[in-house]
Design an enzyme around this catalytic site. Structure first.
Site, PDB file in Angstrom:
ATOM      1  N   ALA A   8       0.826  -1.224   0.000  1.00 23.20           N
ATOM      2  CA  ALA A   8       0.000   0.000   0.000  1.00 23.20           C
ATOM      3  C   ALA A   8       0.850   1.259   0.000  1.00 23.20           C
ATOM      4  CB  ALA A   8      -0.955  -0.009   1.183  1.00 23.20           C
ATOM      5  N   TRP A  11       1.881   3.592  -5.350  1.00 22.93           N
ATOM      6  CA  TRP A  11       1.366   2.921  -6.546  1.00 22.93           C
ATOM      7  C   TRP A  11       0.316   1.874  -6.168  1.00 22.93           C
ATOM      8  CZ3 TRP A  11      -0.293   3.745 -10.862  1.00 22.93           C
ATOM      9  CH2 TRP A  11      -0.195   2.937 -11.978  1.00 22.93           C
ATOM     10  N   GLY A  12       0.553   1.160  -5.074  1.00 20.58           N
ATOM     11  CA  GLY A  12      -0.436   0.169  -4.630  1.00 20.58           C
ATOM     12  C   GLY A  12      -1.771   0.836  -4.338  1.00 20.58           C
ATOM     13  N   LYS A  79       8.655  -1.662 -10.998  1.00 21.74           N
ATOM     14  CA  LYS A  79       9.513  -1.419 -12.164  1.00 21.74           C
ATOM     15  C   LYS A  79      10.951  -1.378 -11.684  1.00 21.74           C
ATOM     16  CE  LYS A  79       6.040   1.516 -14.442  1.00 21.74           C
ATOM     17  NZ  LYS A  79       5.615   2.905 -14.658  1.00 21.74           N
ATOM     18  N   LYS A 161      13.883   3.151 -17.801  1.00 20.34           N
ATOM     19  CA  LYS A 161      13.482   4.569 -17.915  1.00 20.34           C
ATOM     20  C   LYS A 161      13.721   5.307 -16.604  1.00 20.34           C
ATOM     21  CE  LYS A 161       9.568   4.448 -15.448  1.00 20.34           C
ATOM     22  NZ  LYS A 161       9.229   5.310 -14.305  1.00 20.34           N
ATOM     23  N   THR A 218       8.504  10.287 -17.258  1.00 21.44           N
ATOM     24  CA  THR A 218       9.342  10.274 -16.054  1.00 21.44           C
ATOM     25  C   THR A 218      10.556  11.176 -16.200  1.00 21.44           C
ATOM     26  OG1 THR A 218       8.675   7.961 -15.956  1.00 21.44           O
ATOM     27  CG2 THR A 218      10.236   8.673 -14.321  1.00 21.44           C
ATOM     28  N   ASN A 226      12.517   9.608  -9.439  1.00 29.98           N
ATOM     29  CA  ASN A 226      13.835   9.367 -10.039  1.00 29.98           C
ATOM     30  C   ASN A 226      14.423  10.655 -10.620  1.00 29.98           C
ATOM     31  OD1 ASN A 226      14.404   6.353  -9.841  1.00 29.98           O
ATOM     32  ND2 ASN A 226      12.278   6.409 -10.536  1.00 29.98           N
TER      33      ASN A 226
HETATM   34  N1  LIG Z   1       4.502   5.802  -7.543  1.00 35.21           N
HETATM   35  C1  LIG Z   1       4.323   5.703  -8.856  1.00 35.21           C
HETATM   36  O1  LIG Z   1       3.897   6.675  -9.503  1.00 35.21           O
HETATM   37  C2  LIG Z   1       4.596   4.413  -9.562  1.00 35.21           C
HETATM   38  C3  LIG Z   1       5.381   3.426  -8.984  1.00 35.21           C
HETATM   39  N2  LIG Z   1       5.652   2.288  -9.665  1.00 35.21           N
HETATM   40  C4  LIG Z   1       6.470   1.241  -9.080  1.00 35.21           C
HETATM   41  O2  LIG Z   1       5.742   0.613  -8.032  1.00 35.21           O
HETATM   42  C5  LIG Z   1       6.652   0.126  -7.037  1.00 35.21           C
HETATM   43  C6  LIG Z   1       6.225   0.633  -5.692  1.00 35.21           C
HETATM   44  O3  LIG Z   1       6.331   2.036  -5.713  1.00 35.21           O
HETATM   45  P1  LIG Z   1       5.522   3.003  -4.739  1.00 35.21           P
HETATM   46  O4  LIG Z   1       4.274   2.367  -4.282  1.00 35.21           O
HETATM   47  O5  LIG Z   1       5.400   4.299  -5.418  1.00 35.21           O
HETATM   48  O6  LIG Z   1       6.558   3.122  -3.525  1.00 35.21           O
HETATM   49  P2  LIG Z   1       6.362   3.754  -2.087  1.00 35.21           P
HETATM   50  O7  LIG Z   1       7.683   4.226  -1.646  1.00 35.21           O
HETATM   51  O8  LIG Z   1       5.206   4.700  -2.056  1.00 35.21           O
HETATM   52  O9  LIG Z   1       5.928   2.484  -1.215  1.00 35.21           O
HETATM   53  C7  LIG Z   1       6.694   1.342  -1.149  1.00 35.21           C
HETATM   54  C8  LIG Z   1       5.869   0.260  -0.515  1.00 35.21           C
HETATM   55  O10 LIG Z   1       6.644  -0.917  -0.484  1.00 35.21           O
HETATM   56  C9  LIG Z   1       6.435  -1.585   0.723  1.00 35.21           C
HETATM   57  N3  LIG Z   1       7.674  -2.206   1.148  1.00 35.21           N
HETATM   58  C10 LIG Z   1       8.886  -1.641   1.261  1.00 35.21           C
HETATM   59  N4  LIG Z   1       9.773  -2.529   1.675  1.00 35.21           N
HETATM   60  C11 LIG Z   1       9.109  -3.690   1.832  1.00 35.21           C
HETATM   61  C12 LIG Z   1       9.485  -4.987   2.249  1.00 35.21           C
HETATM   62  N5  LIG Z   1      10.746  -5.270   2.595  1.00 35.21           N
HETATM   63  N6  LIG Z   1       8.539  -5.947   2.286  1.00 35.21           N
HETATM   64  C13 LIG Z   1       7.274  -5.652   1.941  1.00 35.21           C
HETATM   65  N7  LIG Z   1       6.855  -4.445   1.543  1.00 35.21           N
HETATM   66  C14 LIG Z   1       7.775  -3.479   1.492  1.00 35.21           C
HETATM   67  C15 LIG Z   1       6.027  -0.554   1.751  1.00 35.21           C
HETATM   68  O11 LIG Z   1       5.032  -1.147   2.528  1.00 35.21           O
HETATM   69  P3  LIG Z   1       4.552  -0.569   3.964  1.00 35.21           P
HETATM   70  O12 LIG Z   1       4.354   0.910   3.755  1.00 35.21           O
HETATM   71  O13 LIG Z   1       3.289  -1.275   4.227  1.00 35.21           O
HETATM   72  O14 LIG Z   1       5.626  -0.856   4.964  1.00 35.21           O
HETATM   73  C16 LIG Z   1       5.465   0.580   0.887  1.00 35.21           C
HETATM   74  O15 LIG Z   1       4.079   0.585   0.948  1.00 35.21           O
HETATM   75  C17 LIG Z   1       8.053   0.581  -7.478  1.00 35.21           C
HETATM   76  O16 LIG Z   1       8.656  -0.482  -8.156  1.00 35.21           O
HETATM   77  C18 LIG Z   1       7.761   1.726  -8.429  1.00 35.21           C
HETATM   78  O17 LIG Z   1       8.781   1.899  -9.379  1.00 35.21           O
HETATM   79  C19 LIG Z   1       5.155   2.051 -10.921  1.00 35.21           C
HETATM   80  C20 LIG Z   1       4.352   2.982 -11.524  1.00 35.21           C
HETATM   81  C21 LIG Z   1       4.008   4.241 -10.892  1.00 35.21           C
HETATM   82  O1  LIG Z   2       6.875   4.899 -13.023  1.00 40.86           O
HETATM   83  C1  LIG Z   2       6.394   5.983 -12.761  1.00 40.86           C
HETATM   84  C2  LIG Z   2       5.399   6.647 -13.630  1.00 40.86           C
HETATM   85  O2  LIG Z   2       4.986   5.835 -14.687  1.00 40.86           O
HETATM   86  C3  LIG Z   2       6.796   6.698 -11.525  1.00 40.86           C
HETATM   87  O3  LIG Z   2       8.082   7.183 -11.636  1.00 40.86           O
HETATM   88  P1  LIG Z   2       8.929   7.573 -10.349  1.00 40.86           P
HETATM   89  O4  LIG Z   2       9.126   6.312  -9.562  1.00 40.86           O
HETATM   90  O5  LIG Z   2      10.187   8.162 -10.865  1.00 40.86           O
HETATM   91  O6  LIG Z   2       8.118   8.580  -9.563  1.00 40.86           O
END
Ligand SMILES: NC(=O)C1=CN([C@@H]2O[C@H](COP(=O)(O)OP(=O)(O)OC[C@H]3O[C@@H](n4cnc5c(N)ncnc54)[C@H](OP(=O)(O)O)[C@@H]3O)[C@@H](O)[C@H]2O)C=CC1
Ligand SMILES: O=C(CO)COP(=O)(O)O
Length: 295
Positions: A8, A11-12, A79, A161, A218, A226
């Protein structure tokens, strides 16, 4: 369709919001949160469709420690490339789930905009096109879904990217101008396509939403974590400070390390990624990196 989002973070939660428009969705994360339909891990694993939004570096350990195969179909949302092994996410997930139950989502999608129901178009990739179609058909009306079977191409695009976005942030942070940024992004696209082809990715995938689409987004916006890492490097900040100030995941950092490792092993020429690696890992002066790229 009955789904669970696992992870959560930004992105989640955005994907939870998006899929909740037309589906029965619950969400689970390591740290409990006050979100409607936040459930236990066991309840989440009961769902037929899972969306995995855990950052790339933690996926293997999470799967080893928490996953139970109950026949679920999985949409991978992270990603990145695993630094310790250089493994792509599909190589990790297929150790736990057969590939015909795995799909990958990519394309231009800042979580904050998806969370506000703003329109975009995204790609769902799977070797099982029927599964990709299923996920695509359950996207909300504000997201246009495309399907494709080039999993490696989508994965390399999505991970690479982020590294080019760091370079682009450096470029803008140093005030090098619009021409320089466009040249960098364009050469970055060529570089990631060349890298992907070594692993069997199709070149046209890099021109798609998951490739050029996500790269253009991005590498040109302060909404990107990033890109902001790159701005910090241009300001002369050290990595520890940059990541502390960011407070969220920036997959381009571990991915640059993974690319360096793969490039060394396989003798692949990755000029931009190598400069990003040198700046984040060896503290190379960004001006020197620009000089070397122009050389
Ligand atoms: N944000 C964006 O716009 C986008 C992100 N992504 C990709 O989605 C992925 C997640 O990004 P994002 O949600 O933004 O990241 P955040 O930094 O917002 O959140 C990371 C999440 O990962 C969880 N987490 C971290 N470490 C662990 C672990 N050791 N075990 C289990 N859970 C863990 C955390 O859970 P908790 O908080 O519950 O501890 C936290 O909710 C990345 O790969 C990112 O590149 C892809 C497209 C868009
Ligand atoms: O993958 C993403 C948008 O498509 C989010 O990029 P950042 O992790 O750099 O914020």
């Amino acid at each position: 369709m009955k789904m669970a989002v696992i992870g959560a973070g930004k992105w989640g939660q955005a994907l939870y919001h998006a899929f909740s428009q037309d589906n029965d969705v619950v969400i689970y994360s390591r740290t409990p949160r006050e979100i409607e339909h936040f459930v236990s891990l066991d309840e989440a694993l009961e769902r037929e469709y899972l969306v995995m939004a855990i950052p790339a570096q933690f996926v293997r350990k999470w799967m080893e420690e928490h996953f139970e195969d109950r026949g679920q179909k999985i949409l991978v949302a992270a990603k990145g490339i695993e630094t310790s092994t250089g493994a792509f996410l599909n190589e990790i997930y297929t150790q736990f789930v057969p590939e015909d139950r795995l799909a990958y989502i990519s394309g231009p999608s800042f979580a904050t905009e998806v969370q506000q129901s703003l329109p975009t178009a995204l790609m769902i990739s799977s070797t099982n096109l029927a599964l990709a179609e299923t996920f695509s058909a359950h996207l909300p009306s504000y997201i246009k879904g495309y399907v494709d079977d080039d999993v490696v191409g989508a994965e390399v695009s999505g991970a690479y990217k982020n590294v080019i976005a760091i370079a682009s942030g450096v470029c803008d942070g140093l005030g090098l101008g619009n021409n320089a940024r466009a040249a960098l992004i364009s050469r970055g696209l060529v570089e990631m396509a060349r890298f992907g082809s070594t692993f069997g990715a199709r070149t046209e995938t890099f021109l798609s939403l998951g490739g050029a689409g996500d790269l253009f987004l991005t590498a040109s916006s302060k909404l990107s974590r990033n890109y902001r890492v790159g701005l910090g490097l241009a300001e002369g900040k050290d990595m520890e400070t940059i990541l502390e100030e960011l407070g969220e995941v920036a997959e381009g950092v571990p991915t640059a390390r993974a690319l360096h490792k793969i490039a060394q092993e396989k003798k692949i020429y990755l000029p931009i990624a190598e400069e990003v690696y040198a700046m984040i890992e060896e503290g190379k002066d960004p001006h020197e990196s620009v000089h070397d790229l122009l050389g």
